[in-house]
Design a protein around this motif. Structure first.
Motif, PDB file in Angstrom:
ATOM      1  N   SER A   1      44.586  38.130  44.227  1.00 17.73           N
ATOM      2  CA  SER A   1      44.428  39.520  44.666  1.00 17.73           C
ATOM      3  C   SER A   1      43.039  40.068  44.327  1.00 17.73           C
ATOM      4  O   SER A   1      42.725  41.205  44.683  1.00 17.73           O
ATOM      5  CB  SER A   1      45.505  40.411  44.044  1.00 17.73           C
ATOM      6  OG  SER A   1      45.328  40.504  42.641  1.00 17.73           O
ATOM      7  N   HIS A   2      42.228  39.260  43.650  1.00 17.09           N
ATOM      8  CA  HIS A   2      40.886  39.671  43.244  1.00 17.09           C
ATOM      9  C   HIS A   2      39.856  38.659  43.735  1.00 17.09           C
ATOM     10  O   HIS A   2      40.182  37.543  44.113  1.00 17.09           O
ATOM     11  CB  HIS A   2      40.771  39.756  41.716  1.00 17.09           C
ATOM     12  CG  HIS A   2      41.807  40.615  41.080  1.00 17.09           C
ATOM     13  ND1 HIS A   2      41.865  41.977  41.273  1.00 17.09           N
ATOM     14  CD2 HIS A   2      42.838  40.318  40.259  1.00 17.09           C
ATOM     15  CE1 HIS A   2      42.874  42.479  40.591  1.00 17.09           C
ATOM     16  NE2 HIS A   2      43.494  41.481  39.967  1.00 17.09           N
ATOM     17  N   SER A   3      38.615  39.055  43.678  1.00 12.76           N
ATOM     18  CA  SER A   3      37.487  38.150  43.845  1.00 12.76           C
ATOM     19  C   SER A   3      36.344  38.736  43.033  1.00 12.76           C
ATOM     20  O   SER A   3      36.545  39.678  42.266  1.00 12.76           O
ATOM     21  CB  SER A   3      37.135  37.937  45.325  1.00 12.76           C
ATOM     22  OG  SER A   3      36.915  39.146  45.973  1.00 12.76           O
ATOM     23  N   LEU A   4      35.167  38.186  43.188  1.00 13.67           N
ATOM     24  CA  LEU A   4      34.042  38.588  42.348  1.00 13.67           C
ATOM     25  C   LEU A   4      32.788  38.656  43.188  1.00 13.67           C
ATOM     26  O   LEU A   4      32.454  37.696  43.880  1.00 13.67           O
ATOM     27  CB  LEU A   4      33.862  37.568  41.211  1.00 13.67           C
ATOM     28  CG  LEU A   4      32.678  37.790  40.290  1.00 13.67           C
ATOM     29  CD1 LEU A   4      32.893  39.027  39.422  1.00 13.67           C
ATOM     30  CD2 LEU A   4      32.449  36.561  39.419  1.00 13.67           C
ATOM     31  N   ASP A   5      32.103  39.790  43.133  1.00 15.25           N
ATOM     32  CA  ASP A   5      30.816  39.944  43.795  1.00 15.25           C
ATOM     33  C   ASP A   5      29.754  40.255  42.758  1.00 15.25           C
ATOM     34  O   ASP A   5      29.962  41.098  41.885  1.00 15.25           O
ATOM     35  CB  ASP A   5      30.838  41.099  44.806  1.00 15.25           C
ATOM     36  CG  ASP A   5      31.543  40.744  46.105  1.00 15.25           C
ATOM     37  OD1 ASP A   5      31.929  39.568  46.282  1.00 15.25           O
ATOM     38  OD2 ASP A   5      31.707  41.649  46.944  1.00 15.25           O
TER      39      ASP A   5
ATOM     40  N   CYS B   1      30.142  51.125  43.865  1.00 14.53           N
ATOM     41  CA  CYS B   1      31.248  50.215  44.215  1.00 14.53           C
ATOM     42  C   CYS B   1      31.149  49.737  45.658  1.00 14.53           C
ATOM     43  O   CYS B   1      32.125  49.721  46.406  1.00 14.53           O
ATOM     44  CB  CYS B   1      32.599  50.860  43.943  1.00 14.53           C
ATOM     45  SG  CYS B   1      32.954  51.019  42.175  1.00 14.53           S
ATOM     46  N   ASN B   2      29.958  49.320  46.051  1.00  7.70           N
ATOM     47  CA  ASN B   2      29.711  48.836  47.402  1.00  7.70           C
ATOM     48  C   ASN B   2      29.608  47.310  47.387  1.00  7.70           C
ATOM     49  O   ASN B   2      28.695  46.757  46.783  1.00  7.70           O
ATOM     50  CB  ASN B   2      28.416  49.442  47.948  1.00  7.70           C
ATOM     51  CG  ASN B   2      28.067  48.937  49.325  1.00  7.70           C
ATOM     52  OD1 ASN B   2      28.904  48.377  50.027  1.00  7.70           O
ATOM     53  ND2 ASN B   2      26.820  49.134  49.717  1.00  7.70           N
ATOM     54  N   SER B   3      30.531  46.643  48.059  1.00  7.94           N
ATOM     55  CA  SER B   3      30.493  45.176  48.105  1.00  7.94           C
ATOM     56  C   SER B   3      29.897  44.669  49.416  1.00  7.94           C
ATOM     57  O   SER B   3      29.815  43.462  49.627  1.00  7.94           O
ATOM     58  CB  SER B   3      31.897  44.601  47.916  1.00  7.94           C
ATOM     59  OG  SER B   3      32.742  45.033  48.963  1.00  7.94           O
ATOM     60  N   GLY B   4      29.442  45.564  50.280  1.00  9.05           N
ATOM     61  CA  GLY B   4      28.908  45.173  51.581  1.00  9.05           C
ATOM     62  C   GLY B   4      27.595  44.415  51.517  1.00  9.05           C
ATOM     63  O   GLY B   4      27.227  43.745  52.478  1.00  9.05           O
TER      64      GLY B   4
ATOM     65  N   CYS C   1      37.179  48.289  42.093  1.00  8.17           N
ATOM     66  CA  CYS C   1      35.935  48.671  41.410  1.00  8.17           C
ATOM     67  C   CYS C   1      36.000  50.133  40.980  1.00  8.17           C
ATOM     68  O   CYS C   1      35.688  50.462  39.836  1.00  8.17           O
ATOM     69  CB  CYS C   1      34.735  48.430  42.317  1.00  8.17           C
ATOM     70  SG  CYS C   1      33.161  48.967  41.610  1.00  8.17           S
ATOM     71  N   ALA C   2      36.426  51.001  41.883  1.00  3.35           N
ATOM     72  CA  ALA C   2      36.528  52.427  41.557  1.00  3.35           C
ATOM     73  C   ALA C   2      37.504  52.665  40.410  1.00  3.35           C
ATOM     74  O   ALA C   2      37.352  53.614  39.643  1.00  3.35           O
ATOM     75  CB  ALA C   2      36.966  53.221  42.789  1.00  3.35           C
ATOM     76  N   GLY C   3      38.454  51.757  40.245  1.00  3.72           N
ATOM     77  CA  GLY C   3      39.414  51.849  39.147  1.00  3.72           C
ATOM     78  C   GLY C   3      38.904  51.250  37.847  1.00  3.72           C
ATOM     79  O   GLY C   3      39.627  51.210  36.859  1.00  3.72           O
ATOM     80  N   GLY C   4      37.666  50.759  37.843  1.00  2.00           N
ATOM     81  CA  GLY C   4      37.065  50.233  36.616  1.00  2.00           C
ATOM     82  C   GLY C   4      36.862  48.738  36.581  1.00  2.00           C
ATOM     83  O   GLY C   4      36.395  48.189  35.580  1.00  2.00           O
ATOM     84  N   MET C   5      37.188  48.029  37.650  1.00  2.00           N
ATOM     85  CA  MET C   5      37.038  46.571  37.656  1.00  2.00           C
ATOM     86  C   MET C   5      35.612  46.216  38.043  1.00  2.00           C
ATOM     87  O   MET C   5      35.316  45.750  39.139  1.00  2.00           O
ATOM     88  CB  MET C   5      38.053  45.929  38.604  1.00  2.00           C
ATOM     89  CG  MET C   5      38.263  44.470  38.339  1.00  2.00           C
ATOM     90  SD  MET C   5      39.684  43.887  39.283  1.00  2.00           S
ATOM     91  CE  MET C   5      39.507  42.140  39.004  1.00  2.00           C
TER      92      MET C   5
ATOM     93  N   THR D   1      40.859  41.603  35.682  1.00  3.14           N
ATOM     94  CA  THR D   1      42.021  42.292  36.243  1.00  3.14           C
ATOM     95  C   THR D   1      41.743  43.793  36.361  1.00  3.14           C
ATOM     96  O   THR D   1      40.776  44.297  35.786  1.00  3.14           O
ATOM     97  CB  THR D   1      43.274  42.134  35.348  1.00  3.14           C
ATOM     98  OG1 THR D   1      43.063  42.861  34.127  1.00  3.14           O
ATOM     99  CG2 THR D   1      43.568  40.689  35.036  1.00  3.14           C
ATOM    100  N   THR D   2      42.636  44.481  37.038  1.00  3.01           N
ATOM    101  CA  THR D   2      42.506  45.933  37.170  1.00  3.01           C
ATOM    102  C   THR D   2      42.856  46.645  35.874  1.00  3.01           C
ATOM    103  O   THR D   2      42.547  47.827  35.719  1.00  3.01           O
ATOM    104  CB  THR D   2      43.421  46.470  38.298  1.00  3.01           C
ATOM    105  OG1 THR D   2      44.751  46.036  38.050  1.00  3.01           O
ATOM    106  CG2 THR D   2      42.948  45.997  39.657  1.00  3.01           C
ATOM    107  N   THR D   3      43.457  45.956  34.924  1.00  3.36           N
ATOM    108  CA  THR D   3      43.824  46.594  33.657  1.00  3.36           C
ATOM    109  C   THR D   3      42.764  46.407  32.576  1.00  3.36           C
ATOM    110  O   THR D   3      42.912  46.917  31.474  1.00  3.36           O
ATOM    111  CB  THR D   3      45.169  46.043  33.131  1.00  3.36           C
ATOM    112  OG1 THR D   3      45.045  44.628  32.923  1.00  3.36           O
ATOM    113  CG2 THR D   3      46.290  46.329  34.107  1.00  3.36           C
ATOM    114  N   GLY D   4      41.685  45.690  32.890  1.00  2.03           N
ATOM    115  CA  GLY D   4      40.635  45.438  31.904  1.00  2.03           C
ATOM    116  C   GLY D   4      39.743  46.646  31.679  1.00  2.03           C
ATOM    117  O   GLY D   4      39.535  47.464  32.578  1.00  2.03           O
ATOM    118  N   ASP D   5      39.209  46.753  30.478  1.00  2.00           N
ATOM    119  CA  ASP D   5      38.236  47.786  30.136  1.00  2.00           C
ATOM    120  C   ASP D   5      36.928  47.057  29.825  1.00  2.00           C
ATOM    121  O   ASP D   5      36.664  46.689  28.690  1.00  2.00           O
ATOM    122  CB  ASP D   5      38.715  48.601  28.933  1.00  2.00           C
ATOM    123  CG  ASP D   5      37.720  49.682  28.524  1.00  2.00           C
ATOM    124  OD1 ASP D   5      36.622  49.762  29.114  1.00  2.00           O
ATOM    125  OD2 ASP D   5      38.040  50.441  27.592  1.00  2.00           O
TER     126      ASP D   5
END
Length: 179
Positions: A58-62, A72-75, A106-110, A31-35
């Motif tokens: 609302s999420h996925s995984l690369d 934070c590049n998923s391209g 990703c930029a938020g820490g995910m 999640t976006t709240t994870g550390d």
């Protein structure tokens, strides 16, 4: 013949008894709240272990390279998952990098970096550790702000010892019944 079959089962099942499944983010999940920098600390990821990523739509995984992780590049994702319940088997030693490709996550820490060690625990990784370490020239990678995972531990966990003891007791009982 039965004893040989039982010993073969023991040899095949023993490595599986030492594999650990880590639920990324524990009960919080992916999640976006994870550390995830804190979550990875104190854990030893070994070849054969698995990472379970639980997340909503609302999420996925690369799975990405170190450079794409740092930026934070998923391209250029190596692998992409979006099933909400992704299991990644750690099959090679060295660093692995994961990000959420949803804009801003990703930029938020995910993002997660793990360093996988050999199953014996005695063989060092064959590649460089995750970001936060130095490059071959001895300088920190550009844009790197995260710290590397802690050094690997060589001691098996109590849980793994308990699994092996339980497996040994069951095998002993089966052999006693067969003889």
């Amino acid at each position: 013949m039965a004893l040989a079959a039982a010993l073969l089962v023991l040899l095949v099942a023993t490595p599986a008894a030492y594999a650990v499944q880590y639920t990324v983010g524990d009960s919080t999940g992916w999640t976006t709240t994870g550390d995830y920098t804190t979550w990875v600390q104190g854990k030893t990821f070994t070849v054969g272990d698995t990472l379970l990523f639980n997340y909503d739509s609302s999420h996925s995984l690369d799975e990405v390279t170190q450079s794409d992780y740092d930026n934070c590049n998923s391209g250029n994702a190596l692998k992409t998952h979006s099933d909400g319940n992704t299991v990644i088997t750690l099959s090679n030693t060295g660093p692995m990098y994961f990000i959420c490709p949803t804009v801003g996550h990703c930029a938020g820490g995910m993002k997660l970096a793990v360093n996988v060690v050999a199953a014996s625990g005695n063989t060092p990784p064959t590649t460089s550790p995750p970001s936060g370490s130095t490059t071959p020239s001895g300088t920190p990678p550009s844009g790197s702000t995260s710290s590397p995972p802690p050094p690997p531990s060589v001691a098996p966990s109590i849980t793994n010892n308990g699994l092996m003891l339980g497996f040994s007791l069951v095998l002993g009982a089966v052999l006693a019944i067969m003889s």
